[in-house]
Scaffold this motif. Structure first.
Motif, PDB file in Angstrom:
ATOM      1  N   ALA A   1       0.829  -1.206   0.000  1.00 37.91           N
ATOM      2  CA  ALA A   1       0.000   0.000   0.000  1.00 37.91           C
ATOM      3  C   ALA A   1       0.864   1.257   0.000  1.00 37.91           C
ATOM      4  O   ALA A   1       0.580   2.229  -0.722  1.00 37.91           O
ATOM      5  CB  ALA A   1      -0.935  -0.011   1.206  1.00 37.91           C
ATOM      6  N   LEU A   2       1.917   1.255   0.813  1.00 37.77           N
ATOM      7  CA  LEU A   2       2.799   2.420   0.872  1.00 37.77           C
ATOM      8  C   LEU A   2       3.542   2.625  -0.443  1.00 37.77           C
ATOM      9  O   LEU A   2       3.679   3.765  -0.919  1.00 37.77           O
ATOM     10  CB  LEU A   2       3.799   2.257   2.021  1.00 37.77           C
ATOM     11  CG  LEU A   2       3.243   2.467   3.436  1.00 37.77           C
ATOM     12  CD1 LEU A   2       4.261   2.047   4.477  1.00 37.77           C
ATOM     13  CD2 LEU A   2       2.829   3.924   3.645  1.00 37.77           C
ATOM     14  N   LYS A   3       4.025   1.547  -1.029  1.00 36.58           N
ATOM     15  CA  LYS A   3       4.733   1.656  -2.306  1.00 36.58           C
ATOM     16  C   LYS A   3       3.806   2.198  -3.390  1.00 36.58           C
ATOM     17  O   LYS A   3       4.192   3.060  -4.187  1.00 36.58           O
ATOM     18  CB  LYS A   3       5.261   0.277  -2.710  1.00 36.58           C
ATOM     19  CG  LYS A   3       6.112   0.280  -3.984  1.00 36.58           C
ATOM     20  CD  LYS A   3       7.454   0.942  -3.766  1.00 36.58           C
ATOM     21  CE  LYS A   3       8.379   0.742  -4.953  1.00 36.58           C
ATOM     22  NZ  LYS A   3       9.675   1.418  -4.768  1.00 36.58           N
ATOM     23  N   THR A   4       2.584   1.722  -3.403  1.00 38.48           N
ATOM     24  CA  THR A   4       1.602   2.203  -4.386  1.00 38.48           C
ATOM     25  C   THR A   4       1.298   3.674  -4.150  1.00 38.48           C
ATOM     26  O   THR A   4       1.210   4.466  -5.099  1.00 38.48           O
ATOM     27  CB  THR A   4       0.319   1.360  -4.301  1.00 38.48           C
ATOM     28  OG1 THR A   4       0.649  -0.027  -4.457  1.00 38.48           O
ATOM     29  CG2 THR A   4      -0.670   1.762  -5.372  1.00 38.48           C
ATOM     30  N   ALA A   5       1.152   4.060  -2.890  1.00 36.75           N
ATOM     31  CA  ALA A   5       0.875   5.461  -2.564  1.00 36.75           C
ATOM     32  C   ALA A   5       2.026   6.367  -2.985  1.00 36.75           C
ATOM     33  O   ALA A   5       1.819   7.486  -3.479  1.00 36.75           O
ATOM     34  CB  ALA A   5       0.609   5.603  -1.061  1.00 36.75           C
ATOM     35  N   TRP A   6       3.251   5.881  -2.807  1.00 37.53           N
ATOM     36  CA  TRP A   6       4.415   6.677  -3.196  1.00 37.53           C
ATOM     37  C   TRP A   6       4.417   6.941  -4.699  1.00 37.53           C
ATOM     38  O   TRP A   6       4.656   8.074  -5.142  1.00 37.53           O
ATOM     39  CB  TRP A   6       5.684   5.933  -2.779  1.00 37.53           C
ATOM     40  CG  TRP A   6       6.948   6.697  -3.049  1.00 37.53           C
ATOM     41  CD1 TRP A   6       7.482   7.690  -2.292  1.00 37.53           C
ATOM     42  CD2 TRP A   6       7.826   6.514  -4.161  1.00 37.53           C
ATOM     43  NE1 TRP A   6       8.652   8.158  -2.853  1.00 37.53           N
ATOM     44  CE2 TRP A   6       8.884   7.456  -4.014  1.00 37.53           C
ATOM     45  CE3 TRP A   6       7.830   5.675  -5.268  1.00 37.53           C
ATOM     46  CZ2 TRP A   6       9.921   7.558  -4.932  1.00 37.53           C
ATOM     47  CZ3 TRP A   6       8.867   5.774  -6.176  1.00 37.53           C
ATOM     48  CH2 TRP A   6       9.889   6.703  -6.009  1.00 37.53           C
ATOM     49  N   HIS A   7       4.111   5.918  -5.470  1.00 37.36           N
ATOM     50  CA  HIS A   7       4.050   6.093  -6.927  1.00 37.36           C
ATOM     51  C   HIS A   7       2.893   7.007  -7.336  1.00 37.36           C
ATOM     52  O   HIS A   7       3.016   7.787  -8.279  1.00 37.36           O
ATOM     53  CB  HIS A   7       3.892   4.741  -7.616  1.00 37.36           C
ATOM     54  CG  HIS A   7       5.173   3.957  -7.712  1.00 37.36           C
ATOM     55  ND1 HIS A   7       6.230   4.348  -8.493  1.00 37.36           N
ATOM     56  CD2 HIS A   7       5.554   2.794  -7.120  1.00 37.36           C
ATOM     57  CE1 HIS A   7       7.214   3.464  -8.390  1.00 37.36           C
ATOM     58  NE2 HIS A   7       6.829   2.515  -7.560  1.00 37.36           N
ATOM     59  N   ARG A   8       1.782   6.901  -6.639  1.00 31.96           N
ATOM     60  CA  ARG A   8       0.597   7.699  -6.994  1.00 31.96           C
ATOM     61  C   ARG A   8       0.666   9.125  -6.437  1.00 31.96           C
ATOM     62  O   ARG A   8      -0.185   9.959  -6.729  1.00 31.96           O
ATOM     63  CB  ARG A   8      -0.666   7.013  -6.471  1.00 31.96           C
ATOM     64  CG  ARG A   8      -1.060   5.773  -7.263  1.00 31.96           C
ATOM     65  CD  ARG A   8      -2.188   5.007  -6.573  1.00 31.96           C
ATOM     66  NE  ARG A   8      -3.408   5.808  -6.441  1.00 31.96           N
ATOM     67  CZ  ARG A   8      -4.365   5.891  -7.364  1.00 31.96           C
ATOM     68  NH1 ARG A   8      -4.239   5.242  -8.516  1.00 31.96           N
ATOM     69  NH2 ARG A   8      -5.448   6.622  -7.151  1.00 31.96           N
ATOM     70  N   LYS A   9       1.686   9.358  -5.570  1.00 27.74           N
ATOM     71  CA  LYS A   9       1.878  10.669  -4.950  1.00 27.74           C
ATOM     72  C   LYS A   9       0.670  11.092  -4.113  1.00 27.74           C
ATOM     73  O   LYS A   9       0.304  12.268  -4.044  1.00 27.74           O
ATOM     74  CB  LYS A   9       2.197  11.734  -6.010  1.00 27.74           C
ATOM     75  CG  LYS A   9       3.435  11.398  -6.841  1.00 27.74           C
ATOM     76  CD  LYS A   9       3.868  12.558  -7.695  1.00 27.74           C
ATOM     77  CE  LYS A   9       5.019  12.172  -8.620  1.00 27.74           C
ATOM     78  NZ  LYS A   9       6.152  11.544  -7.902  1.00 27.74           N
ATOM     79  N   THR A  10       0.043  10.105  -3.480  1.00 23.51           N
ATOM     80  CA  THR A  10      -1.072  10.398  -2.582  1.00 23.51           C
ATOM     81  C   THR A  10      -0.613  10.580  -1.143  1.00 23.51           C
ATOM     82  O   THR A  10      -1.418  10.888  -0.260  1.00 23.51           O
ATOM     83  CB  THR A  10      -2.120   9.267  -2.658  1.00 23.51           C
ATOM     84  OG1 THR A  10      -1.460   8.007  -2.501  1.00 23.51           O
ATOM     85  CG2 THR A  10      -2.863   9.300  -3.987  1.00 23.51           C
ATOM     86  N   LEU A  11       0.670  10.355  -0.899  1.00 25.85           N
ATOM     87  CA  LEU A  11       1.297  10.682   0.373  1.00 25.85           C
ATOM     88  C   LEU A  11       2.448  11.648   0.100  1.00 25.85           C
ATOM     89  O   LEU A  11       3.184  11.469  -0.876  1.00 25.85           O
ATOM     90  CB  LEU A  11       1.852   9.435   1.062  1.00 25.85           C
ATOM     91  CG  LEU A  11       0.885   8.441   1.713  1.00 25.85           C
ATOM     92  CD1 LEU A  11       1.671   7.242   2.256  1.00 25.85           C
ATOM     93  CD2 LEU A  11       0.093   9.086   2.838  1.00 25.85           C
ATOM     94  N   SER A  12       2.605  12.620   0.971  1.00 25.67           N
ATOM     95  CA  SER A  12       3.772  13.492   0.844  1.00 25.67           C
ATOM     96  C   SER A  12       5.023  12.683   1.157  1.00 25.67           C
ATOM     97  O   SER A  12       4.970  11.640   1.818  1.00 25.67           O
ATOM     98  CB  SER A  12       3.658  14.672   1.813  1.00 25.67           C
ATOM     99  OG  SER A  12       3.769  14.208   3.154  1.00 25.67           O
ATOM    100  N   GLU A  13       6.154  13.170   0.689  1.00 23.87           N
ATOM    101  CA  GLU A  13       7.405  12.463   0.958  1.00 23.87           C
ATOM    102  C   GLU A  13       7.669  12.372   2.449  1.00 23.87           C
ATOM    103  O   GLU A  13       8.114  11.332   2.952  1.00 23.87           O
ATOM    104  CB  GLU A  13       8.571  13.168   0.256  1.00 23.87           C
ATOM    105  CG  GLU A  13       9.872  12.398   0.386  1.00 23.87           C
ATOM    106  CD  GLU A  13      10.977  12.966  -0.489  1.00 23.87           C
ATOM    107  OE1 GLU A  13      12.132  12.582  -0.284  1.00 23.87           O
ATOM    108  OE2 GLU A  13      10.683  13.792  -1.379  1.00 23.87           O
ATOM    109  N   ALA A  14       7.353  13.449   3.174  1.00 22.05           N
ATOM    110  CA  ALA A  14       7.571  13.450   4.617  1.00 22.05           C
ATOM    111  C   ALA A  14       6.700  12.403   5.310  1.00 22.05           C
ATOM    112  O   ALA A  14       7.166  11.673   6.199  1.00 22.05           O
ATOM    113  CB  ALA A  14       7.294  14.833   5.194  1.00 22.05           C
ATOM    114  N   ARG A  15       5.451  12.335   4.881  1.00 20.49           N
ATOM    115  CA  ARG A  15       4.536  11.381   5.496  1.00 20.49           C
ATOM    116  C   ARG A  15       4.948   9.945   5.147  1.00 20.49           C
ATOM    117  O   ARG A  15       4.894   9.053   5.993  1.00 20.49           O
ATOM    118  CB  ARG A  15       3.116  11.650   4.996  1.00 20.49           C
ATOM    119  CG  ARG A  15       2.044  10.914   5.778  1.00 20.49           C
ATOM    120  CD  ARG A  15       1.860  11.525   7.140  1.00 20.49           C
ATOM    121  NE  ARG A  15       0.734  10.937   7.831  1.00 20.49           N
ATOM    122  CZ  ARG A  15       0.781  10.515   9.084  1.00 20.49           C
ATOM    123  NH1 ARG A  15       1.893  10.619   9.785  1.00 20.49           N
ATOM    124  NH2 ARG A  15      -0.292  10.015   9.660  1.00 20.49           N
TER     125      ARG A  15
END
Length: 613
Positions: free
Chosen positions: A420-434
């Motif tokens: 889930a986190l890897k997918t969110a990172w690619h989709r940019k739905t989480l900030s880099e800090a978060r």
């Protein structure tokens, strides 16, 4: 669900097979049996009950034969009796077979064979199959291997079988479809089993039979053939990554307790080589080629059963919160029977500890047939789900022998969190800090799980007080709702106490009618966005005389004033709390079951790997 062990070589086969059956007893333990070639004939020993009952039945003078097959049964067709136990003879007594799976068209075959004069000694579908193989052999006037191949093209269902032939006493014939079978390769010897646990003591080289493959095995040779295409296959030898110590109790009274305590290490092993919070990296090579499909998914469908389904419910919250992708979580057992809508752009994630769960495999096959990308999350390398998936991620939790799943659950959560986190990172739905905050916190989870083991003595005291309860209610909200379901499942599985899990807010919509001074209510009430609401639910239970056990975040000053019993767990973020909050519930179930005199590792009516529908 049953356990299969077989051997041909130079060792006394009874010793190898019986030791292997003990290692596989978690797969089936209604009855056990052994067949060997001794005194120029096939000899069969079988007994209702555990492997120990079989050993007592055989007596101190074990057969000296160097070829043998053995079985532990989980009853499907016919009650657990001596007669229904495996192995089963053919009608002429010259063949004997062990079988894992279900032959769906056995009734029609049995009727046809009965019309030809066959008489059956059991109620099982397995005996029908070996009679059918004998009938094919006689009608075609062919060798046994060809008879097995032809017969298996006519049967409907799932099977892993091993057959011995009185007329060819140095040969084993094995086949599989939808039920696992692994062959260990030694020096002038071969070992067969439902999984690798009985084999690792002797060799680390194995061949996993694929669906619709059969093998003919002697001391000197292994040949593999495709059943339908009738073409020879080249056996692919793999090296096992499994240590003998991993399948021993290691000083613990039960495998379940050992596996609860292994969670600090198993969660770490899930992340090892994948997550590096200091570098800010998360690498999941297992789904690299299909990462784009996840990133662009219109919808994720999670299919699973039991504890794995609960892990899927937590993953639903993770994917929707982190990656903002809609998720549906389906019971695999229901998925293919309701004509589900699968659209282009959907991704299916299948979760299974064993990688052999029949319902989950069937759901995957349906999804693939409708064009979905299917990703697997499982624990067993080389398992059917691993092979059927387009790609997937192993949990690397190590063998889980206890029937009630513990470390598999937290390992699945760890892997699903990383996906889930890897997918969110690619989709940019989480900030880099978060994103970095989550990586750091996930790295801390093993240490926080370890802190939960310090609660063992307190939980033992609580267990003594509630071991005679007849019902339990488990309540949680948000991420902790699936934990409530999992806690209730663990208790009912191993202690046989009726327990139900609910979203805490749903208590007022029915379950509150059950609450009185005899009803223990377990709340998972850690500090999260629903905390104040759960506090209100606790007050509602206390107002009706309920006895409240609460899992709270360490340092909570409010809830301990109103609850009867409080268990504190370390603080973590909402998404990762299930990996922590579930641990005291596992311990509670374990201790209650032990105090009630239950067989913790082998609870009645259950099997570890559900390989039949």
């Amino acid at each position: 669900m049953c356990g299969i062990v077989a051997y041909v070589g130079h060792r006394p086969s009874a010793d190898v097979v019986i030791k292997g059956l003990r290692r596989l007893e978690y797969r089936g333990y209604d009855s056990a049996g052994l067949a060997v070639y001794e005194n120029d004939r096939l000899e069969v020993f079988k007994k209702k009950g555990k492997v120990a009952d079989l050993e007592a039945h055989i007596g101190s003078e074990k057969p000296k034969s160097t070829i043998g097959i053995g079985h532990t049964r989980w009853a499907t067709h016919g009650a657990p009796t001596d007669g229904n136990a495996h192995p089963h003879f053919s009608g002429d007594g010259k063949l004997v077979m062990i079988h894992n799976g279900i032959i769906e068209n056995y009734a029609a075959l049995k009727k046809e064979l009965s019309g030809k004069g066959h008489e059956f000694q059991s109620e099982t579908d397995s005996e029908v199959l070996i009679h059918f193989i004998q009938d094919v052999k006689n009608n075609l006037d062919c060798g046994l291997a060809e008879a097995v191949r032809v017969a298996l093209t006519k049967v409907v269902g799932a099977y892993a079988i091993v057959i011995m032939d009185e007329e060819n006493p140095g040969t084993l014939i094995a086949a599989r479809k939808g039920s696992p079978l692994v062959i260990g390769v030694g020096e002038g010897e071969y070992f067969l089993a439902s999984d690798a646990t009985p084999i690792v003591e002797y060799t680390n080289e194995v061949v996993y039979l694929n669906d619709m493959e059969m093998a003919v095995i002697t001391r000197e040779n292994l040949s593999v053939r495709h059943i339908e295409e009738d073409e020879e296959q080249e056996p692919y030898i793999q090296t096992l990554d499994l240590e003998l110590e991993a399948i021993e109790k290691g000083g613990f009274e039960h495998f379940m307790l050992k596996e609860i305590y292994e969670q600090e290490r198993s969660i770490f092993d899930c992340m090892r080589g994948r997550l590096n919070a200091e570098a800010g990296t998360l690498t999941l090579g297992g789904i690299h080629h299909y990462q784009e499909h996840l990133i662009n998914a219109n919808r994720i469908i999670i299919v699973a059963c039991g504890t794995s389904w609960h892990a899927g419910l937590v993953a639903e919250y993770m994917f929707e919160e982190f990656a903002r992708i809609p998720v549906e979580v389906e019971y695999a057992s229901e998925f293919r029977y309701r004509n589900p809508v699968i659209n282009k752009g959907d991704v299916v994630i299948a979760i299974s500890q064993s990688g052999e769960t029949a319902d989950t495999l069937a759901a995957m096959e349906l999804a693939k047939s409708q064009g979905a990308i299917v990703l697997g999350v499982c624990n067993v390398v080389g398992s059917s789900i691993a092979r059927l998936s387009h790609e997937g991620v192993y949990t690397h939790a190590g063998p889980e022998i206890g029937v009630a799943s513990t470390k598999a659950f937290t390992a699945q959560l760890t892997v699903l969190a990383m996906i889930a986190l890897k997918t969110a990172w690619h989709r940019k739905t989480l900030s880099e800090a978060r994103f970095l905050e989550y990586l750091c916190e996930l790295e801390r989870i093993p240490a926080k799980v370890a802190k939960c083991f310090e609660l063992n003595d307190k939980i033992t005291v609580i267990s003594e007080l509630f071991k005679d309860a007849r019902n339990f209610l488990y309540l949680g909200r948000g991420y902790n709702f699936p934990v409530a379901l999992e806690g209730a499942l663990k208790l009912k599985e191993i202690s046989y106490i009726h327990a139900e899990g609910y979203p805490a807010a749903e208590m007022k919509h029915g379950p509150i009618a059950l609450i009185d001074e005899e009803m223990p209510v377990v709340f998972i009430a850690t500090r999260d966005s629903s905390y104040d609401k759960v506090v209100s639910n606790i007050q509602e239970v206390k107002a009706r005389g309920g006895r409240v056990i609460v899992v709270v975040t360490k340092g909570d000053a409010l809830i301990p004033k109103m609850a009867d019993f409080v268990v504190e767990v370390p603080k973590t973020c909402d998404a990762f709390m299930p990996m922590v909050s579930v641990v005291p519930l596992q311990l509670l179930s374990y201790h209650i079951a032990v105090m009630r005199g239950c067989n913790v590792d082998q609870p009645r009516n259950l099997a570890k790997s559900v390989t039949v529908e």
